[in-house]
Motif scaffolding. Structure first.
Motif, PDB file in Angstrom:
ATOM      1  N   PRO A  30     -14.338   8.940  16.771  1.00  0.00           N
ATOM      2  CA  PRO A  30     -15.584   8.177  16.946  1.00  0.00           C
ATOM      3  C   PRO A  30     -16.194   7.681  15.637  1.00  0.00           C
ATOM      4  O   PRO A  30     -16.937   6.706  15.633  1.00  0.00           O
ATOM      5  N   SER A  31     -15.895   8.324  14.501  1.00  0.00           N
ATOM      6  CA  SER A  31     -16.479   7.908  13.225  1.00  0.00           C
ATOM      7  C   SER A  31     -15.725   6.740  12.587  1.00  0.00           C
ATOM      8  O   SER A  31     -16.174   6.173  11.594  1.00  0.00           O
ATOM      9  N   VAL A  32     -14.582   6.365  13.164  1.00  0.00           N
ATOM     10  CA  VAL A  32     -13.773   5.249  12.656  1.00  0.00           C
ATOM     11  C   VAL A  32     -14.119   4.009  13.466  1.00  0.00           C
ATOM     12  O   VAL A  32     -14.157   4.046  14.696  1.00  0.00           O
ATOM     13  N   SER A  33     -14.357   2.890  12.776  1.00  0.00           N
ATOM     14  CA  SER A  33     -14.694   1.639  13.461  1.00  0.00           C
ATOM     15  C   SER A  33     -13.467   1.040  14.133  1.00  0.00           C
ATOM     16  O   SER A  33     -12.335   1.405  13.813  1.00  0.00           O
ATOM     17  N   GLY A  34     -13.695   0.107  15.045  1.00  0.00           N
ATOM     18  CA  GLY A  34     -12.603  -0.544  15.756  1.00  0.00           C
ATOM     19  C   GLY A  34     -11.600  -1.175  14.802  1.00  0.00           C
ATOM     20  O   GLY A  34     -10.401  -1.007  14.927  1.00  0.00           O
ATOM     21  N   ARG A  35     -12.079  -1.957  13.852  1.00  0.00           N
ATOM     22  CA  ARG A  35     -11.266  -2.493  12.749  1.00  0.00           C
ATOM     23  C   ARG A  35     -11.945  -2.014  11.482  1.00  0.00           C
ATOM     24  O   ARG A  35     -12.867  -2.640  10.994  1.00  0.00           O
ATOM     25  N   HIS A  36     -11.482  -0.918  10.951  1.00  0.00           N
ATOM     26  CA  HIS A  36     -12.176  -0.218   9.871  1.00  0.00           C
ATOM     27  C   HIS A  36     -11.785  -0.729   8.483  1.00  0.00           C
ATOM     28  O   HIS A  36     -12.643  -1.031   7.663  1.00  0.00           O
ATOM     29  N   ALA A  37     -10.481  -0.803   8.208  1.00  0.00           N
ATOM     30  CA  ALA A  37     -10.029  -1.172   6.864  1.00  0.00           C
ATOM     31  C   ALA A  37      -8.695  -1.900   6.947  1.00  0.00           C
ATOM     32  O   ALA A  37      -8.025  -1.887   7.972  1.00  0.00           O
ATOM     33  N   SER A  38      -8.330  -2.542   5.821  1.00  0.00           N
ATOM     34  CA  SER A  38      -7.034  -3.217   5.756  1.00  0.00           C
ATOM     35  C   SER A  38      -6.285  -2.763   4.513  1.00  0.00           C
ATOM     36  O   SER A  38      -6.887  -2.379   3.509  1.00  0.00           O
ATOM     37  N   LEU A  39      -4.969  -2.796   4.603  1.00  0.00           N
ATOM     38  CA  LEU A  39      -4.077  -2.515   3.481  1.00  0.00           C
ATOM     39  C   LEU A  39      -3.215  -3.752   3.275  1.00  0.00           C
ATOM     40  O   LEU A  39      -2.573  -4.216   4.221  1.00  0.00           O
ATOM     41  N   VAL A  40      -3.212  -4.279   2.057  1.00  0.00           N
ATOM     42  CA  VAL A  40      -2.443  -5.473   1.753  1.00  0.00           C
ATOM     43  C   VAL A  40      -1.507  -5.159   0.591  1.00  0.00           C
ATOM     44  O   VAL A  40      -1.950  -4.631  -0.441  1.00  0.00           O
ATOM     45  N   ARG A  41      -0.239  -5.489   0.758  1.00  0.00           N
ATOM     46  CA  ARG A  41       0.768  -5.249  -0.282  1.00  0.00           C
ATOM     47  C   ARG A  41       0.524  -6.204  -1.438  1.00  0.00           C
ATOM     48  O   ARG A  41       0.361  -7.408  -1.242  1.00  0.00           O
ATOM     49  N   GLU A  42       0.470  -5.653  -2.656  1.00  0.00           N
ATOM     50  CA  GLU A  42       0.345  -6.451  -3.867  1.00  0.00           C
ATOM     51  C   GLU A  42       1.439  -6.044  -4.837  1.00  0.00           C
ATOM     52  O   GLU A  42       2.167  -5.075  -4.600  1.00  0.00           O
ATOM     53  N   ARG A  43       1.541  -6.746  -5.924  1.00  0.00           N
ATOM     54  CA  ARG A  43       2.609  -6.502  -6.900  1.00  0.00           C
ATOM     55  C   ARG A  43       2.586  -5.075  -7.434  1.00  0.00           C
ATOM     56  O   ARG A  43       3.629  -4.447  -7.576  1.00  0.00           O
ATOM     57  N   ASP A  44       1.402  -4.561  -7.727  1.00  0.00           N
ATOM     58  CA  ASP A  44       1.263  -3.245  -8.362  1.00  0.00           C
ATOM     59  C   ASP A  44       0.959  -2.111  -7.387  1.00  0.00           C
ATOM     60  O   ASP A  44       0.725  -0.987  -7.809  1.00  0.00           O
ATOM     61  N   GLY A  45       0.888  -2.383  -6.105  1.00  0.00           N
ATOM     62  CA  GLY A  45       0.561  -1.344  -5.131  1.00  0.00           C
ATOM     63  C   GLY A  45       0.012  -1.954  -3.858  1.00  0.00           C
ATOM     64  O   GLY A  45       0.381  -3.053  -3.476  1.00  0.00           O
ATOM     65  N   PHE A  46      -0.905  -1.253  -3.224  1.00  0.00           N
ATOM     66  CA  PHE A  46      -1.550  -1.721  -2.005  1.00  0.00           C
ATOM     67  C   PHE A  46      -3.056  -1.811  -2.239  1.00  0.00           C
ATOM     68  O   PHE A  46      -3.653  -0.904  -2.831  1.00  0.00           O
ATOM     69  N   ARG A  47      -3.674  -2.895  -1.783  1.00  0.00           N
ATOM     70  CA  ARG A  47      -5.124  -3.049  -1.897  1.00  0.00           C
ATOM     71  C   ARG A  47      -5.758  -2.636  -0.577  1.00  0.00           C
ATOM     72  O   ARG A  47      -5.446  -3.178   0.479  1.00  0.00           O
ATOM     73  N   LEU A  48      -6.666  -1.646  -0.662  1.00  0.00           N
ATOM     74  CA  LEU A  48      -7.409  -1.162   0.497  1.00  0.00           C
ATOM     75  C   LEU A  48      -8.778  -1.829   0.487  1.00  0.00           C
ATOM     76  O   LEU A  48      -9.487  -1.785  -0.522  1.00  0.00           O
ATOM     77  N   ALA A  49      -9.146  -2.458   1.591  1.00  0.00           N
ATOM     78  CA  ALA A  49     -10.447  -3.112   1.716  1.00  0.00           C
ATOM     79  C   ALA A  49     -11.140  -2.639   2.982  1.00  0.00           C
ATOM     80  O   ALA A  49     -10.494  -2.438   4.014  1.00  0.00           O
ATOM     81  N   ASP A  50     -12.442  -2.455   2.890  1.00  0.00           N
ATOM     82  CA  ASP A  50     -13.255  -2.106   4.054  1.00  0.00           C
ATOM     83  C   ASP A  50     -13.535  -3.393   4.827  1.00  0.00           C
ATOM     84  O   ASP A  50     -13.809  -4.431   4.233  1.00  0.00           O
ATOM     85  N   LEU A  51     -13.455  -3.338   6.144  1.00  0.00           N
ATOM     86  CA  LEU A  51     -13.662  -4.518   6.984  1.00  0.00           C
ATOM     87  C   LEU A  51     -15.042  -4.524   7.636  1.00  0.00           C
ATOM     88  O   LEU A  51     -15.197  -4.942   8.776  1.00  0.00           O
TER      89      LEU A  51
END
Length: 147
Positions: free
Chosen positions: A89-110
């Motif tokens: 219940p504490s997690v939103s329907g679309r909570h965050a995204s992970l995007v592949r980048e050259r040096d790793g993965f970028r985590l963003a809050d949605l």
């Protein structure tokens, strides 16, 4: 045998069949054969490459140590349409995204209600680059990122 004796035997047989059906159904549901396909398998499953490991599952039904493989662009949230579904219940329907980048993965809050933290700090508008070892909190659920 008389008609009443045969009828009694048929009724007892039907009751036994119904009881057996209920017993088998309860066993199947309890053993997890009816569980969601999106949940990772219990036990130690080796995932190669980047992965998210459950550190604190909250009310997701997952176990600490369960793993999700991370590849490409992914979304994390409570809705089943997400790449990684966390049914808490504490997690939103679309909570965050992970995007592949050259040096790793970028985590963003949605725009989640309870926010996203990386190593105890809120994720800024531009997101956070994950390289490995970071602790990610999505509401009450805590994951660890392994590169």
């Amino acid at each position: 045998m008389s008609d009443s004796t045969e009828l009694l035997a048929l009724r007892l047989g039907l009751i036994a069949i119904i009881f057996l059906f209920v017993l088998v159904t309860a066993f199947v549901l309890r053993s997890g054969l009816g569980s969601r396909a999106s949940a990772p398998a219990r036990g130690r499953r080796v995932v190669r490459g980047a992965r998210l490991v459950v550190a604190s599952p909250a009310q997701t039904g997952l176990a600490p140590g369960d793993e999700f493989a991370v590849a490409g662009d992914m979304t994390i949230g409570r809705d089943p349409e997400n790449s990684i579904m966390l049914a808490d219940p504490s997690v939103s329907g679309r909570h965050a995204s992970l995007v592949r980048e050259r040096d790793g993965f970028r985590l963003a809050d949605l725009g989640s209600t309870n926010g996203t933290l990386v190593n105890g700090r809120p994720v800024a508008a531009g997101g956070v680059l994950l390289r490995g070892g970071e602790q990610i909190a999505l509401g009450a659920v805590v994951l660890r990122f392994h590169a």
